[in-house]
Scaffold this active site. Structure first.
Site, PDB file in Angstrom:
ATOM      1  N   HIS A  94       0.820  -1.213   0.000  1.00  0.00           N
ATOM      2  CA  HIS A  94       0.000   0.000   0.000  1.00  0.00           C
ATOM      3  C   HIS A  94       0.852   1.260   0.000  1.00  0.00           C
ATOM      4  CE1 HIS A  94       0.202  -0.411   4.563  1.00  0.00           C
ATOM      5  NE2 HIS A  94       0.452   0.873   4.418  1.00  0.00           N
ATOM      6  N   ASP A 140      -0.015  -7.749   1.232  1.00  0.00           N
ATOM      7  CA  ASP A 140       0.392  -6.342   1.349  1.00  0.00           C
ATOM      8  C   ASP A 140       1.906  -6.251   1.501  1.00  0.00           C
ATOM      9  OD1 ASP A 140       0.394  -3.627   1.616  1.00  0.00           O
ATOM     10  OD2 ASP A 140      -0.403  -3.602   3.658  1.00  0.00           O
ATOM     11  N   SER A 233       3.808   2.529   8.223  1.00  0.00           N
ATOM     12  CA  SER A 233       3.457   1.516   7.235  1.00  0.00           C
ATOM     13  C   SER A 233       4.696   0.995   6.516  1.00  0.00           C
ATOM     14  CB  SER A 233       2.498   2.102   6.201  1.00  0.00           C
ATOM     15  OG  SER A 233       1.250   2.383   6.773  1.00  0.00           O
TER      16      SER A 233
END
Length: 279
Positions: A94, A140, A233
């Site tokens: 992402h 992911d 992230s």
């Protein structure tokens, strides 16, 4: 009603060039009501980083990188990541979804977000897992290839992927430069760390299963006062023996999360894919 985060990217041009956190720059955690997931009806939500953490010495995480995005006349921290070879970084899909490699750089060999004595390396190819979809949380992960190999040193080291079983109750550590206050706007300059405890997938699925099923490619961790969210992230979750156990992926809208677990991509589950693409 339970709300969870999924990530989308929105780039907004602004004249802000100081240290304030540009919420529109980074992959943004957005909330979905439980009866809407995993549809793409997305709305903004407060964002955060290693909440409740503390400063981390470079010696603790010499594999940590900052993924930078070209932003007007400067580069800004967008996500974390881990060196897994001299020429390869692993991060979250992402973070790179929809991005051009030419607009991204990797900063390494430092625990200071805004400086490094090694300089920054432009990203070469981005190898995103072929099954990843922007509005879902599975697969992911992305591999980033560097144009030139880094030189290992005291401050620059590779992180080995954890292949041993990590089970419910094991202690782990998360690292990142994300916001330290869920309501804040300033990124810390010094790398932060937070201690968490692994929660088995069955128990994690009891919390999340009705919203987003936990599958073997995910690993869950919890601490009621410490967690990672936006800005962290793609960064590492490491085991007690300092190996890469998870990649920061998604979690609850509240940071720190209370009784809801943070969820990470489990590199061990995708080891064959990583090995095939590593340089």
């Amino acid at each position: 009603m339970i709300k969870i985060f999924l990530v989308t990217i929105l780039i907004v041009i602004t004249v802000t060039v100081d240290a304030r956190f540009p919420r529109s720059l980074q992959p943004k955690w957005a909330y979905l009501d439980s009866n809407e997931f995993p549809r793409s009806k997305i709305g903004d939500s407060p964002i955060a980083g290693v909440v409740g953490g503390q400063d981390a010495d470079l010696a603790e995480a010499p594999f940590q990188i900052s993924l930078l995005k070209d932003y007007l006349i400067m580069k800004r921290h967008m996500c974390g990541g881990s060196l897994i070879s001299e020429s390869t970084v692993v991060t979250a899909a992402h973070c790179t979804y929809g991005q051009k490699a030419s607009s991204l750089s990797v900063r390494y060999g430092t625990n200071q977000r805004t400086s490094s004595s090694y300089g920054d390396l432009k990203v070469k190819p981005i190898i995103q897992h072929e099954s990843y979809e922007q509005d879902q949380t599975q697969t992911d992960k992305t591999i980033i290839i560097l144009p030139n190999p880094v030189v290992p040193s005291t401050n620059v080291q590779m992180n080995e992927i954890e292949t041993e079983d990590i089970v419910d109750g094991d202690k782990v550590t998360i690292y990142g430069w994300g916001l330290t206050d869920g309501n804040g706007k300033d990124l810390p300059d010094k790398l932060q760390k937070g201690s968490m405890t692994i929660v088995g997938n069955d128990r994690c699925n009891e919390k999340w299963g009705s919203i987003n099923a936990i599958h073997p490619g995910m690993i869950c961790a919890l601490d009621k006062t410490q967690s990672g969210c936006n800005g962290d992230s793609g960064g590492p979750l490491v085991s007690a023996n300092r190996k890469l156990t998870g990649i920061v992926s998604w979690g609850p809208s509240k940071c720190p999360p209370g009784e809801y677990m943070s969820v990470f991509t489990r590199p061990k589950y995708y080891l064959d894919w990583i090995t095939k693409n590593i340089v």
